[in-house]
Design a protein around this motif. Sequence first.
Motif, PDB file in Angstrom:
ATOM      1  N   SER A  72       0.852  -1.207   0.000  1.00  6.60           N
ATOM      2  CA  SER A  72       0.000   0.000   0.000  1.00  6.60           C
ATOM      3  C   SER A  72       0.877   1.243   0.000  1.00  6.60           C
ATOM      4  O   SER A  72       0.462   2.312  -0.439  1.00  6.60           O
ATOM      5  CB  SER A  72      -0.966   0.012   1.189  1.00  6.60           C
TER       6      SER A  72
ATOM      7  N   THR B  73      -9.852  -6.188  -1.584  1.00  2.66           N
ATOM      8  CA  THR B  73     -10.361  -5.661  -0.313  1.00  2.66           C
ATOM      9  C   THR B  73     -11.852  -5.955  -0.178  1.00  2.66           C
ATOM     10  O   THR B  73     -12.329  -6.273   0.913  1.00  2.66           O
ATOM     11  CB  THR B  73     -10.080  -4.149  -0.193  1.00  2.66           C
TER      12      THR B  73
ATOM     13  N   THR C  77      -6.616  -4.527  -6.630  1.00  3.33           N
ATOM     14  CA  THR C  77      -6.629  -4.400  -5.166  1.00  3.33           C
ATOM     15  C   THR C  77      -8.002  -4.063  -4.596  1.00  3.33           C
ATOM     16  O   THR C  77      -8.376  -4.556  -3.534  1.00  3.33           O
ATOM     17  CB  THR C  77      -5.562  -3.377  -4.722  1.00  3.33           C
TER      18      THR C  77
ATOM     19  N   HIS D  30       1.202  -6.263 -10.182  1.00  2.00           N
ATOM     20  CA  HIS D  30       0.137  -7.083  -9.588  1.00  2.00           C
ATOM     21  C   HIS D  30       0.638  -8.526  -9.535  1.00  2.00           C
ATOM     22  O   HIS D  30       1.341  -8.963 -10.443  1.00  2.00           O
ATOM     23  CB  HIS D  30      -1.133  -7.015 -10.444  1.00  2.00           C
TER      24      HIS D  30
ATOM     25  N   ASN E 237       0.511 -12.195   0.794  1.00  2.00           N
ATOM     26  CA  ASN E 237       0.490 -11.987  -0.669  1.00  2.00           C
ATOM     27  C   ASN E 237       0.726 -13.258  -1.477  1.00  2.00           C
ATOM     28  O   ASN E 237       1.023 -14.320  -0.934  1.00  2.00           O
ATOM     29  CB  ASN E 237       1.308 -10.768  -1.114  1.00  2.00           C
TER      30      ASN E 237
ATOM     31  N   GLY F 246      -6.234 -11.963  -0.361  1.00  2.00           N
ATOM     32  CA  GLY F 246      -5.362 -11.248  -1.295  1.00  2.00           C
ATOM     33  C   GLY F 246      -5.449 -11.777  -2.714  1.00  2.00           C
ATOM     34  O   GLY F 246      -6.299 -12.605  -3.059  1.00  2.00           O
TER      35      GLY F 246
ATOM     36  N   TRP G  13       1.784   1.456  -3.941  1.00  2.00           N
ATOM     37  CA  TRP G  13       0.805   1.371  -5.032  1.00  2.00           C
ATOM     38  C   TRP G  13       0.458   2.754  -5.583  1.00  2.00           C
ATOM     39  O   TRP G  13       0.770   3.780  -4.971  1.00  2.00           O
ATOM     40  CB  TRP G  13      -0.437   0.606  -4.573  1.00  2.00           C
TER      41      TRP G  13
END
Length: 472
Positions: free
Chosen positions: A82, A462, A458, A413, A256, A445, A85
């Motif tokens: 984060s 989430t 992303t 990604h 991840n 994830g 990104w």
Amino acid sequence: MDNSFDVIIVGSSFSGSFFLHRYLPKADANARILVLERGTSHSHKWQIEHKRLSSTPPNSSFVNRTPEQKYWELMIGLGGASNAWWAATLRLLPNDFKMKTQYGVGVDWPVSYEDLEPYYTEAETIMLVSGAHDGAPYPRSQPYPQPEHRFNEVDKLLKAAYPDLYFQQPNARARIDTKNRRHCCGIGVCGLCPTDSKFTILNEMSELYDDPRVTLLLEAEALHIDIEGGRATGVRYLQQGREQVAKANLVVLGANTIFNPHLLLRSGVQHPLLGKRLGEQTSMSVKLYLDGVNNFQGSTSITGSGYMLYDGPHRSEYSGCLVEAWNVPDLRLEKGRWQQKAYMKFIFEDLPSEENYVTINAENPRLPETVHQGTSDYAKRGIAHFRQVVSQILSPLPIERMEIKGPSHSEGHILGTTVMGNDAATSIVDKHLIHHQIRNLMVLGGSVFPTYSPTNPTLTMTALTLWAVDHL
Ligand SMILES: Cc1cc2nc3c(=O)[nH]c(=O)nc-3n(C[C@H](O)[C@H](O)[C@H](O)COP(=O)(O)OP(=O)(O)OC[C@H]3O[C@@H](n4cnc5c(N)ncnc54)[C@H](O)[C@@H]3O)c2cc1C
């Protein structure tokens, strides 16, 4: 320290933090939650002063066996990637969830767009996403929490030509000041945002870690999930050179796409697909020299999203493509024409393949190893088609000259490797992201993505996390 917890979460980025955000209001007053984060905490001030995002070089944490095909960008530290990104927060299209049914390629997701819609809305609200109220390529139940970013002149021409296919890019780079963030300064250096304007875990979610029920251990690397009688009983981790064990009723992996399957493989979990189907998108970049149109008036780094080549029957034959219009000033040298330039990315989906995978490195089993065979023929056909039609697609612009480069070797990604599905024989986790056999083990994830559509992933990760916590 009492080492018994209700929940252990591995990783403190989007996956771990969105889990906490949703879980804490449901947890009882005495709940005990342990978060293991292998990196340390670097404030935005530290990042600016040191001109880097983390003190841990990402490539020290895994081995890339095929760097000529792909490189994988990630970040170790509190808040994970984060910090790095660019905060593009597009939703998948409804058809992205049913590629097999619609187009006969890839696989269908076990969830639909309609299932996720309320969770998309909630994730956009948490990240204070900016976007246009009057148009989107997907159905939306509520307006975006922030107004849309300002288009540049190039965007305006494309919007006029493609009113139903070209939109302001939804993103979490603040359009107007928020409680914790300044509005985007628009100078286009979003990796290390100079004004801390983009959403990060540090600037919007760090209070989760102040909750007395949460114990955050930094520089604590999860090594192994203990599994007994088909249940996860705890996690072994390394901190300050000492291996320790914490017990829990629920283990949540948010480490991840590279580390989630590695941890499972190291813990003795077996499945023919575990670690397989590693992948992401690929892109072509297009630089345009314009005749008479000045550009770069937009209010953020990426202003437009074009769906001219994205969805349709062609996806049976070749990949869908998302157009990303950048607003990062890159000037011409000719006097009086310095703004007459534009930059775009054409981002192509790819098909999952078992030849692309994460495994355990033989020399140092503490490291995951990635193997990727390169872009599939499906995406290559998409790129070939793009070369044929790009001039026509961009014909609403007064183009003097065009430079095309690519394909890229990374979109930032990382997807696949613990894929979700209804059938335990062909997937690792179910539609609520619980391991098919180990029912107190959740995996979050991009690793659960069954396919990789052209869209940045992303926001969908989430939304899936919020959905999964609601179904615990
Ligand atoms: C340069 C860049 C730009 C990007 N831009 C966009 C964008 O615009 N839009 C978009 O949708 N996506 C974007 N992404 C992708 C996005 O950042 C990722 O999809 C997202 O961060 C994944 O979140 P995550 O929580 O699953 O994992 P991560 O963010 O990778 O975090 C994993 C965390 O787990 C920790 N960890 C790993 N292993 C262990 C272990 N064994 N023990 C303890 N902790 C561990 C890591 O230190 C890290 O904090 C970008 C990525 C990069 C690198």
